[in-house]
Design a protein around this motif. Structure first.
Motif, mmCIF file in Angstrom:
data_model
loop_
_atom_site.group_PDB
_atom_site.id
_atom_site.type_symbol
_atom_site.label_atom_id
_atom_site.label_comp_id
_atom_site.label_asym_id
_atom_site.label_seq_id
_atom_site.Cartn_x
_atom_site.Cartn_y
_atom_site.Cartn_z
ATOM 1 N N ASP A 110 9.402 -14.926 -14.689
ATOM 2 C CA ASP A 110 9.437 -14.948 -16.156
ATOM 3 C C ASP A 110 8.787 -13.720 -16.782
ATOM 4 O O ASP A 110 8.788 -13.573 -17.995
ATOM 5 C CB ASP A 110 8.731 -16.202 -16.688
ATOM 6 N N TYR A 111 8.217 -12.848 -15.960
ATOM 7 C CA TYR A 111 7.538 -11.651 -16.453
ATOM 8 C C TYR A 111 8.437 -10.428 -16.264
ATOM 9 O O TYR A 111 9.038 -10.250 -15.200
ATOM 10 C CB TYR A 111 6.198 -11.462 -15.737
ATOM 11 N N GLU A 112 8.524 -9.622 -17.317
ATOM 12 C CA GLU A 112 9.503 -8.521 -17.308
ATOM 13 C C GLU A 112 8.972 -7.239 -16.674
ATOM 14 O O GLU A 112 9.712 -6.543 -15.985
ATOM 15 C CB GLU A 112 9.949 -8.192 -18.738
ATOM 16 N N TYR A 113 7.729 -6.908 -16.948
ATOM 17 C CA TYR A 113 7.192 -5.637 -16.470
ATOM 18 C C TYR A 113 5.978 -5.873 -15.578
ATOM 19 O O TYR A 113 5.176 -6.779 -15.832
ATOM 20 C CB TYR A 113 6.806 -4.732 -17.647
ATOM 21 N N TRP A 114 5.865 -5.021 -14.579
ATOM 22 C CA TRP A 114 4.818 -5.157 -13.577
ATOM 23 C C TRP A 114 4.145 -3.816 -13.307
ATOM 24 O O TRP A 114 4.781 -2.764 -13.374
ATOM 25 C CB TRP A 114 5.411 -5.671 -12.264
ATOM 26 N N GLY A 115 2.851 -3.891 -12.999
ATOM 27 C CA GLY A 115 2.149 -2.715 -12.538
ATOM 28 C C GLY A 115 2.369 -2.529 -11.046
ATOM 29 O O GLY A 115 3.059 -3.316 -10.398
ATOM 30 N N GLN A 116 1.771 -1.470 -10.514
ATOM 31 C CA GLN A 116 1.929 -1.138 -9.095
ATOM 32 C C GLN A 116 1.014 -1.979 -8.207
ATOM 33 O O GLN A 116 1.238 -2.048 -7.000
ATOM 34 C CB GLN A 116 1.639 0.346 -8.872
ATOM 35 N N GLY A 117 0.020 -2.588 -8.790
ATOM 36 C CA GLY A 117 -0.880 -3.422 -8.013
ATOM 37 C C GLY A 117 -2.138 -2.692 -7.577
ATOM 38 O O GLY A 117 -2.155 -1.466 -7.454
ATOM 39 N N THR A 118 -3.183 -3.465 -7.351
ATOM 40 C CA THR A 118 -4.441 -2.918 -6.855
ATOM 41 C C THR A 118 -4.950 -3.828 -5.738
ATOM 42 O O THR A 118 -4.910 -5.052 -5.861
ATOM 43 C CB THR A 118 -5.479 -2.773 -7.987
ATOM 44 N N GLN A 119 -5.393 -3.227 -4.657
ATOM 45 C CA GLN A 119 -5.807 -3.990 -3.489
ATOM 46 C C GLN A 119 -7.222 -4.539 -3.656
ATOM 47 O O GLN A 119 -8.147 -3.808 -4.029
ATOM 48 C CB GLN A 119 -5.771 -3.111 -2.239
ATOM 49 N N VAL A 120 -7.369 -5.815 -3.381
ATOM 50 C CA VAL A 120 -8.686 -6.462 -3.339
ATOM 51 C C VAL A 120 -8.872 -7.001 -1.928
ATOM 52 O O VAL A 120 -8.047 -7.777 -1.438
ATOM 53 C CB VAL A 120 -8.790 -7.610 -4.362
ATOM 54 N N THR A 121 -9.929 -6.566 -1.283
ATOM 55 C CA THR A 121 -10.231 -7.019 0.063
ATOM 56 C C THR A 121 -11.627 -7.618 0.087
ATOM 57 O O THR A 121 -12.594 -6.960 -0.310
ATOM 58 C CB THR A 121 -10.157 -5.860 1.074
ATOM 59 N N VAL A 122 -11.706 -8.872 0.519
ATOM 60 C CA VAL A 122 -12.985 -9.566 0.592
ATOM 61 C C VAL A 122 -13.326 -9.772 2.061
ATOM 62 O O VAL A 122 -12.575 -10.437 2.793
ATOM 63 C CB VAL A 122 -12.929 -10.922 -0.137
ATOM 64 N N SER A 123 -14.430 -9.189 2.483
ATOM 65 C CA SER A 123 -14.835 -9.309 3.881
ATOM 66 C C SER A 123 -15.785 -10.492 4.042
ATOM 67 O O SER A 123 -16.649 -10.739 3.210
ATOM 68 C CB SER A 123 -15.519 -8.030 4.341
ATOM 69 N N SER A 124 -15.585 -11.216 5.125
ATOM 70 C CA SER A 124 -16.429 -12.404 5.363
ATOM 71 C C SER A 124 -17.607 -12.083 6.263
ATOM 72 O O SER A 124 -17.716 -11.002 6.803
ATOM 73 C CB SER A 124 -15.596 -13.515 5.978
#
Length: 124
Positions: A110-124
């Protein structure tokens, strides 16, 4: 056209915090509903949170409720996602998206426009 740009991703330890920002390249978001989605490797893109064009109404997925907060800064023309108490399962690429509607939707289609994304990494 609405070029969306995400920022703020990175590597953080479990229990830590990150703040993501979405901008429309300095322009106003207008009357667009703005959402955050995420996609982990091998999984479908899932809804995280969204905010109405006015900034008054917000919606947050149950999986992050109580830990993530979405807000809209009309002065800076950004939509921010504050992520606290991060868990390893929050690791994903986070995308900002816009929907020209006053109606909320958790569906990526339902969303028309998107960004390129940003990586989130959570280390345990």
């Amino acid at each position: 056209q609405m070029p969306l740009v995400e920022s703020g991703g990175g590597l953080v330890q479990a229990g830590g915090s990150l703040r993501l920002s979405c901008s429309a390249s300095g322009r106003s978001f207008g009357r667009n509903h703005i959402g955050w989605f995420r996609q982990a490797p091998g999984k479908e893109r899932e809804f995280v949170a969204s905010v109405s064009w006015s900034g008054v109404s917000t919606y947050v997925a149950d999986s992050v409720k109580g830990r993530f907060t979405i807000s809209k800064d009309n002065t800076e023309n950004t939509v921010n996602l504050q992520m606290n108490s991060l868990k390893s399962e929050d690791t994903a690429i986070y995308y900002c998206a816009s929907r020209f509607s006053s109606v909320w939707s958790p569906k990526a289609s339902d969303y028309e426009y998107w960004g390129q994304g940003t990586q989130v990494t959570v280390s345990s």
